[in-house]
Design a protein around this motif. Structure first.
Motif, PDB file in Angstrom:
ATOM      1  N   SER A   1       9.129  13.624   1.760  1.00 47.77           N
ATOM      2  CA  SER A   1       8.980  12.730   2.916  1.00 47.77           C
ATOM      3  C   SER A   1       8.681  11.304   2.473  1.00 47.77           C
ATOM      4  O   SER A   1       9.222  10.347   3.031  1.00 47.77           O
ATOM      5  N   ALA A   2       7.829  11.154   1.468  1.00 47.36           N
ATOM      6  CA  ALA A   2       7.515   9.817   0.953  1.00 47.36           C
ATOM      7  C   ALA A   2       8.750   9.176   0.330  1.00 47.36           C
ATOM      8  O   ALA A   2       9.019   7.987   0.537  1.00 47.36           O
ATOM      9  N   ILE A   3       9.521   9.952  -0.407  1.00 51.36           N
ATOM     10  CA  ILE A   3      10.732   9.416  -1.031  1.00 51.36           C
ATOM     11  C   ILE A   3      11.769   9.068   0.027  1.00 51.36           C
ATOM     12  O   ILE A   3      12.466   8.057  -0.079  1.00 51.36           O
TER      13      ILE A   3
ATOM     14  N   ALA B   1       0.832  -1.201   0.000  1.00 53.16           N
ATOM     15  CA  ALA B   1       0.000   0.000   0.000  1.00 53.16           C
ATOM     16  C   ALA B   1       0.872   1.259   0.000  1.00 53.16           C
ATOM     17  O   ALA B   1       0.580   2.223  -0.713  1.00 53.16           O
ATOM     18  N   PHE B   2       1.968   1.247   0.772  1.00 53.40           N
ATOM     19  CA  PHE B   2       2.867   2.398   0.785  1.00 53.40           C
ATOM     20  C   PHE B   2       3.496   2.614  -0.585  1.00 53.40           C
ATOM     21  O   PHE B   2       3.576   3.740  -1.075  1.00 53.40           O
ATOM     22  N   VAL B   3       3.953   1.535  -1.219  1.00 53.76           N
ATOM     23  CA  VAL B   3       4.600   1.658  -2.532  1.00 53.76           C
ATOM     24  C   VAL B   3       3.620   2.230  -3.548  1.00 53.76           C
ATOM     25  O   VAL B   3       3.956   3.139  -4.315  1.00 53.76           O
ATOM     26  N   ARG B   4       2.387   1.730  -3.542  1.00 55.80           N
ATOM     27  CA  ARG B   4       1.383   2.238  -4.482  1.00 55.80           C
ATOM     28  C   ARG B   4       1.054   3.703  -4.200  1.00 55.80           C
ATOM     29  O   ARG B   4       0.899   4.492  -5.122  1.00 55.80           O
ATOM     30  N   LEU B   5       0.970   4.072  -2.927  1.00 56.60           N
ATOM     31  CA  LEU B   5       0.682   5.454  -2.562  1.00 56.60           C
ATOM     32  C   LEU B   5       1.830   6.372  -2.978  1.00 56.60           C
ATOM     33  O   LEU B   5       1.610   7.420  -3.584  1.00 56.60           O
ATOM     34  N   ALA B   6       3.059   5.986  -2.675  1.00 61.85           N
ATOM     35  CA  ALA B   6       4.219   6.801  -3.036  1.00 61.85           C
ATOM     36  C   ALA B   6       4.327   6.941  -4.552  1.00 61.85           C
ATOM     37  O   ALA B   6       4.613   8.024  -5.069  1.00 61.85           O
ATOM     38  N   ALA B   7       4.094   5.846  -5.277  1.00 57.30           N
ATOM     39  CA  ALA B   7       4.124   5.910  -6.739  1.00 57.30           C
ATOM     40  C   ALA B   7       3.033   6.842  -7.262  1.00 57.30           C
ATOM     41  O   ALA B   7       3.266   7.632  -8.183  1.00 57.30           O
ATOM     42  N   GLY B   8       1.872   6.773  -6.659  1.00 56.04           N
ATOM     43  CA  GLY B   8       0.776   7.666  -7.046  1.00 56.04           C
ATOM     44  C   GLY B   8       1.108   9.121  -6.788  1.00 56.04           C
ATOM     45  O   GLY B   8       0.788  10.000  -7.599  1.00 56.04           O
ATOM     46  N   TRP B   9       1.742   9.400  -5.656  1.00 52.10           N
ATOM     47  CA  TRP B   9       2.138  10.783  -5.355  1.00 52.10           C
ATOM     48  C   TRP B   9       3.175  11.279  -6.345  1.00 52.10           C
ATOM     49  O   TRP B   9       3.135  12.433  -6.760  1.00 52.10           O
TER      50      TRP B   9
ATOM     51  N   THR C   1      13.141  17.845  -2.527  1.00 51.04           N
ATOM     52  CA  THR C   1      12.611  16.694  -3.260  1.00 51.04           C
ATOM     53  C   THR C   1      13.677  16.112  -4.187  1.00 51.04           C
ATOM     54  O   THR C   1      13.836  14.899  -4.275  1.00 51.04           O
ATOM     55  N   GLU C   2      14.413  16.983  -4.840  1.00 48.96           N
ATOM     56  CA  GLU C   2      15.464  16.521  -5.746  1.00 48.96           C
ATOM     57  C   GLU C   2      16.550  15.769  -4.972  1.00 48.96           C
ATOM     58  O   GLU C   2      17.019  14.716  -5.405  1.00 48.96           O
ATOM     59  N   LEU C   3      16.935  16.284  -3.809  1.00 52.19           N
ATOM     60  CA  LEU C   3      17.938  15.619  -2.981  1.00 52.19           C
ATOM     61  C   LEU C   3      17.419  14.278  -2.459  1.00 52.19           C
ATOM     62  O   LEU C   3      18.144  13.279  -2.459  1.00 52.19           O
ATOM     63  N   SER C   4      16.159  14.237  -2.035  1.00 51.19           N
ATOM     64  CA  SER C   4      15.559  12.986  -1.563  1.00 51.19           C
ATOM     65  C   SER C   4      15.529  11.948  -2.677  1.00 51.19           C
ATOM     66  O   SER C   4      15.809  10.766  -2.452  1.00 51.19           O
TER      67      SER C   4
ATOM     68  N   THR D   1       2.301  18.263  -2.321  1.00 51.76           N
ATOM     69  CA  THR D   1       3.304  19.294  -2.039  1.00 51.76           C
ATOM     70  C   THR D   1       4.706  18.705  -2.136  1.00 51.76           C
ATOM     71  O   THR D   1       4.896  17.502  -1.919  1.00 51.76           O
ATOM     72  N   PRO D   2       5.693  19.528  -2.445  1.00 47.31           N
ATOM     73  CA  PRO D   2       7.072  19.034  -2.505  1.00 47.31           C
ATOM     74  C   PRO D   2       7.544  18.423  -1.182  1.00 47.31           C
ATOM     75  O   PRO D   2       8.278  17.437  -1.184  1.00 47.31           O
ATOM     76  N   ASP D   3       7.118  18.989  -0.046  1.00 44.49           N
ATOM     77  CA  ASP D   3       7.515  18.426   1.248  1.00 44.49           C
ATOM     78  C   ASP D   3       6.924  17.036   1.471  1.00 44.49           C
ATOM     79  O   ASP D   3       7.592  16.146   1.987  1.00 44.49           O
ATOM     80  N   LEU D   4       5.672  16.851   1.075  1.00 44.82           N
ATOM     81  CA  LEU D   4       5.041  15.539   1.201  1.00 44.82           C
ATOM     82  C   LEU D   4       5.739  14.518   0.303  1.00 44.82           C
ATOM     83  O   LEU D   4       6.037  13.399   0.729  1.00 44.82           O
ATOM     84  N   LEU D   5       6.038  14.930  -0.913  1.00 43.86           N
ATOM     85  CA  LEU D   5       6.716  14.042  -1.846  1.00 43.86           C
ATOM     86  C   LEU D   5       8.114  13.684  -1.341  1.00 43.86           C
ATOM     87  O   LEU D   5       8.521  12.528  -1.369  1.00 43.86           O
TER      88      LEU D   5
END
Length: 177
Positions: A86-88, A46-54, A143-146, A80-84
């Motif tokens: 964090s997910a990465i 579920a996390f992988v699918r959510l992160a991929a969706g984001w 986000t780019e660094l993450s 948002t870039p911060d959410l993305l």
């Protein structure tokens, strides 16, 4: 005497908060009752699918901003870039610890529809790598660094297809019997 009672009550609730915090920390490390391997796999999936969706959503949001001008799409609907980031970062930590090594996802066909469509089985790390590469990375240095950290981590964890890893092979031996 009331002052002593208030101080005791405050101290009691403070130690209760500390006990609750300790319990939460222990449960986060050891798991909770009912945690099973299938449940863990479902959660990681579920996390992988959510992160991929984001990641996909961030790319679509960036394209919409370019098309619609400075106003862009509804800010509440955008990732948002911060959410993305964090997910990465979370995906990077899961990858570094090997949590996604043997996790594969079934995409398409399957149990959601009529089952007639093609079914694609894809490794979770590969799906995340593809999604991160499509994400809107230039909008935020964080986000780019993450993303760079994740891609480097994934590159270190993923074995090349020719070495037999992922085909039922055990970890490489150190020369012993």
């Amino acid at each position: 005497s009331e002052g002593g009672d208030d101080g005791g009550a405050a101290g009691g609730s403070g130690s209760g908060d500390a006990a609750d915090e300790d319990r939460i920390i222990v449960e986060s490390i050891l798991g909770r009752s009912g945690d099973t391997l299938p449940r863990a796999r479902e959660s990681l999936s579920a996390f992988v699918r959510l992160a991929a969706g984001w990641c996909e959503s961030s790319a679509a949001g960036a394209a919409a901003v370019l098309e619609e001008g400075a106003a862009g799409p509804d800010p509440g609907a955008a990732v948002t870039p911060d959410l993305l980031a964090s997910a990465i970062d979370a995906a990077s930590a899961l990858t570094a610890h090997g949590c996604l090594d043997d996790l594969s996802l079934q995409l398409g066909g399957g149990d959601g529809g009529d089952g007639d469509g093609p079914v694609l089985v894809k490794r979770a790390v590969n799906l995340l790598v593809e999604s991160v590469c499509r994400a809107d990375l230039p909008s935020s240095p964080r986000t780019e660094l993450s993303a760079l950290k994740f891609l480097l981590t994934a590159g270190c964890r993923v074995a090349s297809p020719g070495d037999g890893a992922g085909e039922g092979a055990d970890a490489p031996s150190s020369g012993g019997p």
